[in-house]
Design a protein around this motif. Structure first.
Motif, PDB file in Angstrom:
ATOM      1  N   LEU A  12       0.828  -1.204   0.000  1.00  0.00           N
ATOM      2  CA  LEU A  12       0.000   0.000   0.000  1.00  0.00           C
ATOM      3  C   LEU A  12       0.868   1.262   0.000  1.00  0.00           C
ATOM      4  N   SER A  13       1.903   1.291   0.840  1.00  0.00           N
ATOM      5  CA  SER A  13       2.745   2.496   0.936  1.00  0.00           C
ATOM      6  C   SER A  13       3.419   2.786  -0.400  1.00  0.00           C
ATOM      7  N   GLY A  14       4.061   1.763  -0.977  1.00  0.00           N
ATOM      8  CA  GLY A  14       4.770   1.943  -2.250  1.00  0.00           C
ATOM      9  C   GLY A  14       3.811   2.313  -3.371  1.00  0.00           C
ATOM     10  N   ILE A  32       9.571  -1.938  -7.954  1.00  0.00           N
ATOM     11  CA  ILE A  32      10.194  -3.264  -7.879  1.00  0.00           C
ATOM     12  C   ILE A  32       9.577  -4.032  -6.723  1.00  0.00           C
ATOM     13  N   GLU A  33       9.054  -5.212  -7.013  1.00  0.00           N
ATOM     14  CA  GLU A  33       8.367  -5.989  -5.967  1.00  0.00           C
ATOM     15  C   GLU A  33       8.912  -7.418  -5.964  1.00  0.00           C
ATOM     16  N   LYS A  34       9.321  -7.873  -4.802  1.00  0.00           N
ATOM     17  CA  LYS A  34       9.937  -9.206  -4.781  1.00  0.00           C
ATOM     18  C   LYS A  34       8.918 -10.344  -4.836  1.00  0.00           C
ATOM     19  N   GLY A  40       1.299  -6.112  -1.259  1.00  0.00           N
ATOM     20  CA  GLY A  40       1.964  -6.400   0.018  1.00  0.00           C
ATOM     21  C   GLY A  40       1.084  -7.266   0.898  1.00  0.00           C
ATOM     22  N   ASN A  41       0.996  -6.920   2.162  1.00  0.00           N
ATOM     23  CA  ASN A  41       0.203  -7.726   3.092  1.00  0.00           C
ATOM     24  C   ASN A  41      -1.296  -7.521   2.944  1.00  0.00           C
ATOM     25  N   CYS A  42      -1.685  -6.520   2.159  1.00  0.00           N
ATOM     26  CA  CYS A  42      -3.124  -6.312   1.937  1.00  0.00           C
ATOM     27  C   CYS A  42      -3.648  -7.213   0.809  1.00  0.00           C
ATOM     28  N   PRO A  58      -6.849 -11.320   7.982  1.00  0.00           N
ATOM     29  CA  PRO A  58      -7.999 -10.444   7.692  1.00  0.00           C
ATOM     30  C   PRO A  58      -7.633  -8.971   7.766  1.00  0.00           C
ATOM     31  N   HIS A  59      -8.029  -8.227   6.743  1.00  0.00           N
ATOM     32  CA  HIS A  59      -7.756  -6.793   6.687  1.00  0.00           C
ATOM     33  C   HIS A  59      -9.066  -6.016   6.667  1.00  0.00           C
ATOM     34  N   LEU A  60      -9.296  -5.254   7.710  1.00  0.00           N
ATOM     35  CA  LEU A  60     -10.532  -4.480   7.837  1.00  0.00           C
ATOM     36  C   LEU A  60     -10.171  -3.016   7.787  1.00  0.00           C
ATOM     37  N   PHE A  61     -10.746  -2.347   6.810  1.00  0.00           N
ATOM     38  CA  PHE A  61     -10.427  -0.924   6.667  1.00  0.00           C
ATOM     39  C   PHE A  61     -11.310  -0.097   7.589  1.00  0.00           C
ATOM     40  N   THR A 219      11.012  -9.552  -8.314  1.00  0.00           N
ATOM     41  CA  THR A 219      12.361  -8.989  -8.359  1.00  0.00           C
ATOM     42  C   THR A 219      12.714  -8.399  -7.006  1.00  0.00           C
ATOM     43  N   ASP A 220      13.711  -8.986  -6.393  1.00  0.00           N
ATOM     44  CA  ASP A 220      14.181  -8.459  -5.109  1.00  0.00           C
ATOM     45  C   ASP A 220      15.142  -7.317  -5.399  1.00  0.00           C
ATOM     46  N   PHE A 221      14.972  -6.214  -4.685  1.00  0.00           N
ATOM     47  CA  PHE A 221      15.849  -5.065  -4.929  1.00  0.00           C
ATOM     48  C   PHE A 221      17.314  -5.484  -4.833  1.00  0.00           C
ATOM     49  N   ARG A 222      17.598  -6.429  -3.932  1.00  0.00           N
ATOM     50  CA  ARG A 222      18.998  -6.825  -3.737  1.00  0.00           C
ATOM     51  C   ARG A 222      19.592  -7.508  -4.970  1.00  0.00           C
ATOM     52  N   TYR A 362       4.129  -0.109  13.522  1.00  0.00           N
ATOM     53  CA  TYR A 362       2.896  -0.786  13.151  1.00  0.00           C
ATOM     54  C   TYR A 362       1.958   0.251  12.557  1.00  0.00           C
ATOM     55  N   TYR A 363       1.706   0.158  11.268  1.00  0.00           N
ATOM     56  CA  TYR A 363       0.762   1.057  10.620  1.00  0.00           C
ATOM     57  C   TYR A 363      -0.490   0.277  10.238  1.00  0.00           C
ATOM     58  N   ASP A 364      -1.657   0.772  10.616  1.00  0.00           N
ATOM     59  CA  ASP A 364      -2.875   0.274   9.995  1.00  0.00           C
ATOM     60  C   ASP A 364      -2.886   0.792   8.565  1.00  0.00           C
ATOM     61  N   MET A 365      -3.816   0.272   7.751  1.00  0.00           N
ATOM     62  CA  MET A 365      -3.807   0.678   6.343  1.00  0.00           C
ATOM     63  C   MET A 365      -4.019   2.181   6.191  1.00  0.00           C
ATOM     64  N   ASP A 366      -4.922   2.742   6.990  1.00  0.00           N
ATOM     65  CA  ASP A 366      -5.164   4.190   6.844  1.00  0.00           C
ATOM     66  C   ASP A 366      -3.939   4.994   7.270  1.00  0.00           C
TER      67      ASP A 366
HETATM   68  C1  LIG Z   1      -1.901 -10.045  10.169  1.00  0.00           C
HETATM   69  C2  LIG Z   1      -2.119  -8.583   9.846  1.00  0.00           C
HETATM   70  C3  LIG Z   1      -3.408  -8.106   9.856  1.00  0.00           C
HETATM   71  C4  LIG Z   1      -3.626  -6.748   9.584  1.00  0.00           C
HETATM   72  N1  LIG Z   1      -4.905  -6.304   9.624  1.00  0.00           N
HETATM   73  C5  LIG Z   1      -5.165  -5.004   9.378  1.00  0.00           C
HETATM   74  C6  LIG Z   1      -6.499  -4.506   9.461  1.00  0.00           C
HETATM   75  O1  LIG Z   1      -7.452  -5.241   9.762  1.00  0.00           O
HETATM   76  N2  LIG Z   1      -6.700  -3.192   9.209  1.00  0.00           N
HETATM   77  C7  LIG Z   1      -5.680  -2.336   8.891  1.00  0.00           C
HETATM   78  O2  LIG Z   1      -5.930  -1.149   8.668  1.00  0.00           O
HETATM   79  N3  LIG Z   1      -4.402  -2.788   8.781  1.00  0.00           N
HETATM   80  C8  LIG Z   1      -4.120  -4.087   9.028  1.00  0.00           C
HETATM   81  N4  LIG Z   1      -2.825  -4.563   8.928  1.00  0.00           N
HETATM   82  C9  LIG Z   1      -1.744  -3.623   8.537  1.00  0.00           C
HETATM   83  C10 LIG Z   1      -1.531  -3.568   7.003  1.00  0.00           C
HETATM   84  O3  LIG Z   1      -1.147  -4.834   6.542  1.00  0.00           O
HETATM   85  C11 LIG Z   1      -0.440  -2.513   6.711  1.00  0.00           C
HETATM   86  O4  LIG Z   1      -0.916  -1.232   7.092  1.00  0.00           O
HETATM   87  C12 LIG Z   1      -0.052  -2.415   5.251  1.00  0.00           C
HETATM   88  O5  LIG Z   1       0.253  -3.672   4.716  1.00  0.00           O
HETATM   89  C13 LIG Z   1       1.165  -1.489   5.124  1.00  0.00           C
HETATM   90  O6  LIG Z   1       1.649  -1.512   3.813  1.00  0.00           O
HETATM   91  P1  LIG Z   1       3.199  -1.328   3.484  1.00  0.00           P
HETATM   92  O7  LIG Z   1       3.255  -1.085   2.037  1.00  0.00           O
HETATM   93  O8  LIG Z   1       3.815  -0.334   4.394  1.00  0.00           O
HETATM   94  O9  LIG Z   1       3.871  -2.744   3.859  1.00  0.00           O
HETATM   95  P2  LIG Z   1       3.769  -4.146   3.135  1.00  0.00           P
HETATM   96  O10 LIG Z   1       2.336  -4.486   2.856  1.00  0.00           O
HETATM   97  O11 LIG Z   1       4.539  -5.113   3.958  1.00  0.00           O
HETATM   98  O12 LIG Z   1       4.485  -3.939   1.730  1.00  0.00           O
HETATM   99  C14 LIG Z   1       5.881  -3.951   1.560  1.00  0.00           C
HETATM  100  C15 LIG Z   1       6.179  -4.571   0.215  1.00  0.00           C
HETATM  101  O13 LIG Z   1       7.575  -4.480  -0.053  1.00  0.00           O
HETATM  102  C16 LIG Z   1       7.995  -5.680  -0.668  1.00  0.00           C
HETATM  103  N5  LIG Z   1       9.448  -5.821  -0.439  1.00  0.00           N
HETATM  104  C17 LIG Z   1      10.070  -5.973   0.745  1.00  0.00           C
HETATM  105  N6  LIG Z   1      11.414  -6.066   0.556  1.00  0.00           N
HETATM  106  C18 LIG Z   1      11.624  -5.976  -0.774  1.00  0.00           C
HETATM  107  C19 LIG Z   1      12.793  -6.022  -1.590  1.00  0.00           C
HETATM  108  N7  LIG Z   1      14.011  -6.196  -1.068  1.00  0.00           N
HETATM  109  N8  LIG Z   1      12.655  -5.899  -2.935  1.00  0.00           N
HETATM  110  C20 LIG Z   1      11.406  -5.748  -3.497  1.00  0.00           C
HETATM  111  N9  LIG Z   1      10.273  -5.709  -2.759  1.00  0.00           N
HETATM  112  C21 LIG Z   1      10.383  -5.810  -1.427  1.00  0.00           C
HETATM  113  C22 LIG Z   1       7.160  -6.734   0.052  1.00  0.00           C
HETATM  114  O14 LIG Z   1       7.115  -7.939  -0.689  1.00  0.00           O
HETATM  115  C23 LIG Z   1       5.827  -6.049   0.160  1.00  0.00           C
HETATM  116  O15 LIG Z   1       5.013  -6.301  -0.958  1.00  0.00           O
HETATM  117  C24 LIG Z   1      -2.563  -5.886   9.254  1.00  0.00           C
HETATM  118  C25 LIG Z   1      -1.264  -6.391   9.236  1.00  0.00           C
HETATM  119  C26 LIG Z   1      -1.039  -7.715   9.546  1.00  0.00           C
HETATM  120  C27 LIG Z   1       0.372  -8.233   9.561  1.00  0.00           C
END
Ligand SMILES: Cc1cc2nc3c(=O)[nH]c(=O)nc-3n(C[C@H](O)[C@H](O)[C@H](O)COP(=O)(O)OP(=O)(O)OC[C@H]3O[C@@H](n4cnc5c(N)ncnc54)[C@H](O)[C@@H]3O)c2cc1C
Length: 383
Positions: A12-14, A32-34, A40-42, A58-61, A219-222, A362-366
């Motif tokens: 989500l952030s990227g 670039i996404e590995k 990501g986790n969403c 489970p991801h609840l917005f 593709t891993d950045f590394r 720890y960031y929630d999605m919002d």
């Molecule tokens: C079990 C769990 C439940 C959750 N439930 C909720 C919820 O109900 N409500 C809510 O608001 N939030 C929830 N969240 C939080 C939510 O998942 C995050 O807010 C969100 O995923 C943040 O996005 P991000 O992009 O920062 O991180 P990420 O989603 O982790 O994305 C990072 C990305 O970078 C990629 N990456 C990492 N290293 C490399 C590399 N070297 N080269 C290339 N790519 C790379 C990863 O593969 C990944 O796709 C939950 C989190 C977890 C763990």
């Protein structure tokens, strides 16, 4: 190099920052996404019966942030969904956060009524009182109920979730456990609570669907980049643009100050040949079994099907490069290592850390969306 901007990670952030750079600045971005997928986790996907499953739990917005909601609404229609959770306590399923209904189910009627009356005299209806406050309440019966909630609802769950005793955990975690004054059984109380109609992956796919965004999956950045003497090299050539990094910060620097600790989860999906498994989307098991909770996805994204899918989550220690880093463990040592990585990062002025892994938060999605929008404004589009 053709690209002025490289974004590592299509979570989500990227994705938010890539979308802003492409659409607002009109600049080309290489993402670039590995993993083999975006989000990501969403990340979510439909199974063969049309049931949307959240692969990483489970991801609840939910949000109170008007800007975040209206930004995301450009990329999705929403379905209203208010999360409700039950917990199995002494063989009965009761609403959590613990409220007056939970009290009525678990305690003799007279006791429950007396405690509710005292609480209503002390607090406004609808508010969430930290259990810690009630553990020290002047009334003995209130203290008794608070102690029960602390032990039966919170303690077992915490030990399972973190693999630690509560006293070893950040006190703010304990302080947050609430008792609701009243019968509001919603898990969240934000103004906006909903799920993207076609799932989070589709929302993020639309975000990245821009001619200026090029996406490199698997593709891993590394594999393609390295850092040396304050400089960034990509495909063995010096990169002069901006690198927005959303992966783990310790991994970026080869764990030179040690790995940052996380708690991880094992996700166990089961497809069942029954239409429904449980009453609400999530049931917590604080004291029984090895999993912490079971989620049934049909409650979140409704769909007609004679089958259902449930997910059991088993907390586990995190193994670097093997498990999904789920929850940062904020020990003093971890904070110190993070600060060391942060200060090392300052010698790489072209790199901007963003998101839960790079910022070790720890960031929630919002929160993640709000943060990406803010970083975009501050660094690239000084409005
Ligand atoms: C079990 C769990 C439940 C959750 N439930 C909720 C919820 O109900 N409500 C809510 O608001 N939030 C929830 N969240 C939080 C939510 O998942 C995050 O807010 C969100 O995923 C943040 O996005 P991000 O992009 O920062 O991180 P990420 O989603 O982790 O994305 C990072 C990305 O970078 C990629 N990456 C990492 N290293 C490399 C590399 N070297 N080269 C290339 N790519 C790379 C990863 O593969 C990944 O796709 C939950 C989190 C977890 C763990």
């Amino acid at each position: 190099m053709f690209f002025k901007y490289i974004v590592v990670g299509a979570g989500l952030s990227g994705s938010v920052i890539s979308e802003r750079i492409a659409r607002v600045l009109g600049e080309a971005v290489l993402v670039i996404e590995k993993r083999g997928h975006i989000g990501g986790n969403c990340y979510d996907e439909r199974n063969r019966h049309g049931i949307i499953l959240h692969r990483y739990g489970p991801h609840l917005f939910h949000t109170d942030d008007e800007e975040v909601f209206s930004y995301l609404s450009q990329f999705t229609e929403w379905d209203i969904y208010q999360h409700r959770v039950l917990a199995l306590i002494d063989g009965r399923k009761v609403p959590v956060p613990f409220n007056f209904t939970s009290m009525d189910i678990l305690f003799p009627e007279a006791l429950s009524k007396r405690v509710q009356e005292i609480l209503l005299n002390h607090y406004e209806i609808g508010i969430r009182v930290p259990v810690l406050d009630l553990l020290n309440h002047q009334n003995e019966e209130v203290r008794f109920v608070a102690r029960y909630v602390y032990e039966k609802v919170f303690l077992g769950y915490t030990i399972k979730q973190w693999g630690k005793r509560p006293e070893e955990i950040d006190p703010s975690v304990i302080a947050r456990v609430p008792i609701v004054i009243g019968k509001d059984d919603r898990y969240f109380h934000d103004r906006y609570q909903c799920v993207p109609r076609y799932g989070y992956t589709e929302l993020i796919r639309r975000m990245l669907d821009h001619p200026k965004i090029k996406l490199l999956l698997n593709t891993d950045f590394r594999e393609i980049g390295r850092l040396q003497n304050g400089k960034v090299y990509v495909f063995d050539r010096e990169f002069h643009g901006t690198l927005i990094y959303t992966g783990p910060i310790d991994e970026l620097f080869d764990y030179c100050f040690g790995p940052l600790p996380y708690r991880s989860l094992k996700f166990d999906f089961e497809e069942l040949e029954i239409p429904w498994f449980q009453e609400v989307a999530t049931v917590n098991y604080p004291n029984d079994y090895n999993f912490t909770r079971i989620t049934e996805f049909k409650h979140i994204h409704t769909v007609e099907s004679k089958r259902t899918v449930i997910l059991k989550e088993y907390p586990k220690d995190y193994e670097i490069l093997k498990d999904v880093p789920c929850y940062p463990i904020f020990t003093t040592e971890a904070r110190r290592s993070y600060e060391a990585y942060e200060s090392l990062l300052r010698s790489f002025p072209l790199i901007i850390p963003l998101g839960r892994l790079a910022e070790y938060r720890y960031y929630d999605m919002d929160d993640a969306v709000a943060r990406a929008l803010r970083v975009f404004r501050e660094k690239f589009h000084n409005a």
